[in-house]
Scaffold this motif. Structure first.
Motif, short mmCIF file in Angstrom:
data_model
loop_
_atom_site.label_atom_id
_atom_site.label_comp_id
_atom_site.label_asym_id
_atom_site.label_seq_id
_atom_site.Cartn_x
_atom_site.Cartn_y
_atom_site.Cartn_z
N GLU A 12 2.50 8.77 -7.94
CA GLU A 12 2.83 7.42 -8.38
C GLU A 12 3.23 6.59 -7.17
O GLU A 12 3.82 7.10 -6.21
N ALA A 13 2.94 5.30 -7.23
CA ALA A 13 3.14 4.42 -6.07
C ALA A 13 4.59 4.37 -5.60
O ALA A 13 4.86 4.16 -4.42
N TRP A 14 5.54 4.57 -6.52
CA TRP A 14 6.95 4.43 -6.16
C TRP A 14 7.56 5.74 -5.64
O TRP A 14 8.70 5.76 -5.19
N LEU A 15 6.81 6.82 -5.67
CA LEU A 15 7.32 8.10 -5.21
C LEU A 15 7.09 8.27 -3.71
O LEU A 15 6.27 7.59 -3.10
N LYS A 16 7.83 9.22 -3.12
CA LYS A 16 7.66 9.51 -1.70
C LYS A 16 6.34 10.25 -1.46
O LYS A 16 5.86 10.98 -2.32
N GLY A 17 5.81 10.06 -0.27
CA GLY A 17 4.57 10.74 0.11
C GLY A 17 4.15 10.30 1.49
O GLY A 17 4.79 9.44 2.11
N VAL A 100 -5.07 3.50 5.60
CA VAL A 100 -6.30 2.78 5.25
C VAL A 100 -6.28 2.46 3.76
O VAL A 100 -5.92 3.30 2.93
N TRP A 101 -6.69 1.22 3.40
CA TRP A 101 -6.85 0.85 2.00
C TRP A 101 -7.90 -0.25 1.91
O TRP A 101 -8.26 -0.89 2.90
N ALA A 102 -8.42 -0.47 0.70
CA ALA A 102 -9.42 -1.52 0.48
C ALA A 102 -8.77 -2.88 0.62
O ALA A 102 -7.64 -3.10 0.15
N ALA A 103 -9.48 -3.81 1.26
CA ALA A 103 -8.92 -5.15 1.49
C ALA A 103 -8.77 -5.94 0.20
O ALA A 103 -7.89 -6.79 0.08
N GLU A 104 -9.61 -5.67 -0.77
CA GLU A 104 -9.59 -6.39 -2.05
C GLU A 104 -9.08 -5.47 -3.16
O GLU A 104 -9.25 -4.26 -3.10
N GLY A 105 -8.47 -6.08 -4.19
CA GLY A 105 -8.02 -5.31 -5.34
C GLY A 105 -6.64 -4.72 -5.15
O GLY A 105 -5.91 -5.07 -4.22
N VAL A 106 -6.28 -3.82 -6.06
CA VAL A 106 -4.98 -3.16 -6.01
C VAL A 106 -4.89 -2.28 -4.77
O VAL A 106 -5.82 -1.55 -4.44
N LYS A 107 -3.77 -2.39 -4.08
CA LYS A 107 -3.60 -1.61 -2.84
C LYS A 107 -3.45 -0.14 -3.18
O LYS A 107 -2.48 0.27 -3.81
#
Length: 278
Positions: A12-17, A100-107
């Motif tokens: 999940e986005a809010w968890l550590k990693g 690295v992530w996509a420039a468009e859409g949800v990060k």
């Protein structure tokens, strides 16, 4: 590319990693663009100098700790120097964090290792490393002195930039042969040959020696210092892959050889290392 901590994203986005990879570097080491694009951000994030780029393929690549003199929006080609590794990494040893992530859409972070074409390679334990670095001039090696130049101190005017990998330079006949080979490779695999290193000047050799110790050549002796050697990725850097088999079968037609010492049964197996022998 030596990954010292792998990609390990949280569920999940809010968890550590670990939302990227940590790559072994030393402060002052050149930072090169993995693809053509433009500077997206340069500044400080949580007190760490940060550079992020947006590639023409629609990805954002973030580097920490890193600095650049380029301005936001300034464009660059693949392989071009876009900055330097800075002080302030979070690792016990010096490192560069890459996300690295996509420039468009949800990060959503993706594995940078795949983005950079990093694949498993054979690394010899230090105890098995030859006492002497393999050098050019033999029957199975292409790199060696030419033109009265010193290793790592060849003037740019004596070399040519690879059309298929901008930012990398070789002696001009080696460059022309490599670009012809890359064109043939592209006809087979729908992408040019991925070049991770070509000519390596003396200053860069010093930096790599600091970072890799015994696993790097003594500055002034690197085969890359003659502008007649390349390190390749995109599958070529894995023994037995279709890309590596293609190179073994076709590279000699273009004057490029895989030295005996770098082969799977050689003294220092490096599937990624190839040399030009006119």
């Amino acid at each position: 590319m030596e990954i010292i901590e792998a990609f390990d994203p949280p569920e999940e986005a809010w968890l550590k990693g670990h939302r990227g990879i940590d790559v072994a570097t030393v402060s002052g080491e050149p930072l090169r663009a993995p693809a053509a694009g433009a500077i997206r951000f340069r500044g400080s994030v949580a007190g760490t100098p940060t550079v992020s780029i947006e590639t023409d393929s629609g990805h954002v690549v973030s580097f920490q700790a890193a600095e650049t003199n380029l301005k936001k929006g300034e464009r660059f080609s693949a392989g071009a120097k876009i900055g330097t590794v800075a002080e302030g990494s979070h690792c016990d040893r010096s490192c560069l964090h890459i996300g690295v992530w996509a420039a468009e859409g949800v990060k959503k972070y993706i594995d940078p290792a795949g983005f950079f074409g990093h694949e498993q390679s054979i690394l010899l334990p230090l105890s098995q490393k030859p006492a002497e670095e393999p050098t050019g001039g033999g029957t199975t090696s292409g790199a060696g002195a030419w033109g009265g130049h010193s290793n790592g101190r060849i003037p740019a005017a004596a070399m040519c930039t690879l059309a298929s990998a901008p930012g990398h330079m070789l002696r001009c006949d080696a460059q022309a042969a490599f670009d012809r080979m890359s064109h043939a490779y592209e006809a087979r695999f729908s992408t040019p040959i991925s070049v991770t290193d070509a000519y390596r000047d003396y200053a860069t050799q010093v930096i790599l020696k600091r970072r890799k110790g015994r696993m790097a050549a003594t500055p002034g002796t690197s085969n890359h210092g003659w502008a007649l050697a390349v390190d390749l990725g995109g599958g070529i850097n894995s023994f037995g892959s279709a890309q590596h088999r293609w190179m073994r079968a076709n590279a000699p037609k273009f004057g490029w050889v895989h030295p005996g010492w770098a082969r799977q049964t050689g003294s220092l197996p490096e599937p990624w290392h190839w040399e030009f022998r006119a």
